[in-house]
Design an enzyme around this catalytic site. Structure first.
Site, mmCIF file in Angstrom:
data_model
loop_
_atom_site.group_PDB
_atom_site.id
_atom_site.type_symbol
_atom_site.label_atom_id
_atom_site.label_comp_id
_atom_site.label_asym_id
_atom_site.label_seq_id
_atom_site.Cartn_x
_atom_site.Cartn_y
_atom_site.Cartn_z
ATOM 1 C CE LYS A 152 47.994 42.070 -42.735
ATOM 2 N NZ LYS A 152 48.555 40.711 -42.858
ATOM 3 N NE ARG A 174 54.716 40.668 -43.904
ATOM 4 C CZ ARG A 174 53.862 39.795 -43.384
ATOM 5 N NH1 ARG A 174 53.298 38.891 -44.126
ATOM 6 N NH2 ARG A 174 53.547 39.864 -42.105
ATOM 7 N NE ARG A 181 49.052 40.142 -32.289
ATOM 8 C CZ ARG A 181 48.972 40.161 -33.610
ATOM 9 N NH1 ARG A 181 47.802 40.249 -34.204
ATOM 10 N NH2 ARG A 181 50.035 40.096 -34.341
ATOM 11 N NE ARG A 230 52.031 35.394 -35.170
ATOM 12 C CZ ARG A 230 51.716 36.127 -36.219
ATOM 13 N NH1 ARG A 230 50.474 36.148 -36.655
ATOM 14 N NH2 ARG A 230 52.612 36.832 -36.850
ATOM 15 N NE ARG A 237 54.915 40.522 -36.408
ATOM 16 C CZ ARG A 237 54.130 40.011 -37.353
ATOM 17 N NH1 ARG A 237 54.642 39.392 -38.392
ATOM 18 N NH2 ARG A 237 52.835 40.122 -37.267
HETATM 19 P P1 AMP Z 1 52.173 37.040 -40.846
HETATM 20 O O1 AMP Z 1 51.501 35.879 -40.211
HETATM 21 O O2 AMP Z 1 51.578 37.392 -42.177
HETATM 22 O O3 AMP Z 1 52.262 38.213 -39.951
HETATM 23 O O4 AMP Z 1 53.678 36.588 -41.163
HETATM 24 C C1 AMP Z 1 54.556 36.156 -40.142
HETATM 25 C C2 AMP Z 1 55.997 36.242 -40.623
HETATM 26 O O5 AMP Z 1 56.187 35.415 -41.768
HETATM 27 C C3 AMP Z 1 56.455 37.613 -41.070
HETATM 28 O O6 AMP Z 1 56.914 38.405 -39.989
HETATM 29 C C4 AMP Z 1 57.585 37.278 -42.039
HETATM 30 O O7 AMP Z 1 58.762 36.920 -41.349
HETATM 31 C C5 AMP Z 1 57.061 36.036 -42.718
HETATM 32 N N1 AMP Z 1 56.266 36.338 -43.929
HETATM 33 C C6 AMP Z 1 54.942 36.083 -44.125
HETATM 34 N N2 AMP Z 1 54.549 36.480 -45.337
HETATM 35 C C7 AMP Z 1 55.650 37.005 -45.930
HETATM 36 C C8 AMP Z 1 55.888 37.608 -47.186
HETATM 37 N N3 AMP Z 1 54.903 37.774 -48.094
HETATM 38 N N4 AMP Z 1 57.151 38.029 -47.456
HETATM 39 C C9 AMP Z 1 58.148 37.881 -46.569
HETATM 40 N N5 AMP Z 1 57.999 37.352 -45.360
HETATM 41 C C10 AMP Z 1 56.755 36.905 -45.027
#
Ligand code: AMP
Length: 187
Positions: A13, A88, A127, A134, A145
């Site tokens: 994504k 989310r 990954r 990360r 996740r």
């Molecule tokens: P991502 O880069 O989108 O995978 O986000 C990394 C981490 O940020 C996630 O595992 C969550 O801990 C937090 N996070 C990002 N976007 C959200 C969201 N919309 N709601 C809650 N937590 C978020």
């Protein structure tokens, strides 16, 4: 274009979001990136979310909703935006709807990148092994996740399916294959 890109962790994504946003000249709005930056910079928000990110849990709705509201009000979002990683949860999707009605910026496309679960697990493993840098990319956190995705974010896809409709794109194949499919549905 005001796009929401949905899909499980490991679906590619983030990569597709960057390509798509640059192809259409719209800002790539990633709440995950914003939160990681806050963590790295050690801001009050970053300190608040550090342990949540490290565990692979979700940051509380009110925190990310406030963060997104502020971002969408910035001028560059007037020409459109691509949301990556938000909403989310169903309450986030509902808050986003209200926010966009208020700002007269309703969504134009909701796209889901679909990948079967066994393939996601394999991708997460490779990954993690390659070390993306990360801190939430270890296998344990990545599995967490994925679990959080099925429990909290899959219902968001259902929510949109029932309201605005979701364009499902096959997430298998190369980065180019998937980018081409997404490009085609946006024509
Ligand atoms: P991502 O880069 O989108 O995978 O986000 C990394 C981490 O940020 C996630 O595992 C969550 O801990 C937090 N996070 C990002 N976007 C959200 C969201 N919309 N709601 C809650 N937590 C978020």
């Amino acid at each position: 274009m005001r796009i929401v890109l949905l899909g499980p962790p490991g679906a590619g994504k983030g990569t597709q979001a960057v390509l798509l946003a640059s192809a259409h000249g719209i800002p790539h709005v990633s709440t995950g990136e914003m939160l990681r930056k806050a963590d790295k910079d050690g801001t009050p928000l970053g300190l608040q979310v550090r342990s949540i990110l490290a565990r692979g849990d979700l940051v509380p709705d009110e925190v990310v909703i406030a963060l997104l509201r502020e971002r969408l009000q910035q001028q560059d979002c007037d020409r459109g935006f691509l949301l990556d990683g938000f909403p989310r949860t169903v309450p986030q999707a509902q808050a986003l709807n209200r926010m966009l009605v208020e700002l007269h910026k309703e969504l134009t496309h909701i796209i889901e990148i679909a990948v079967p679960e066994d393939i996601l697990i394999a991708r997460i493993r490779s990954r993690g092994a390659s070390g993306s840098g990360r801190s939430d990319d270890t296998e344990e956190v990545a599995s967490k996740r994925l679990k959080v995705f099925w429990e909290q974010t899959a219902p968001v896809i259902e929510y949109y399916r029932k309201s605005q409709g979701v364009i499902e794109v096959d997430g298998l194949g190369t980065i180019d294959d998937v980018a081409t499919r997404i490009g085609a549905v946006l024509q």
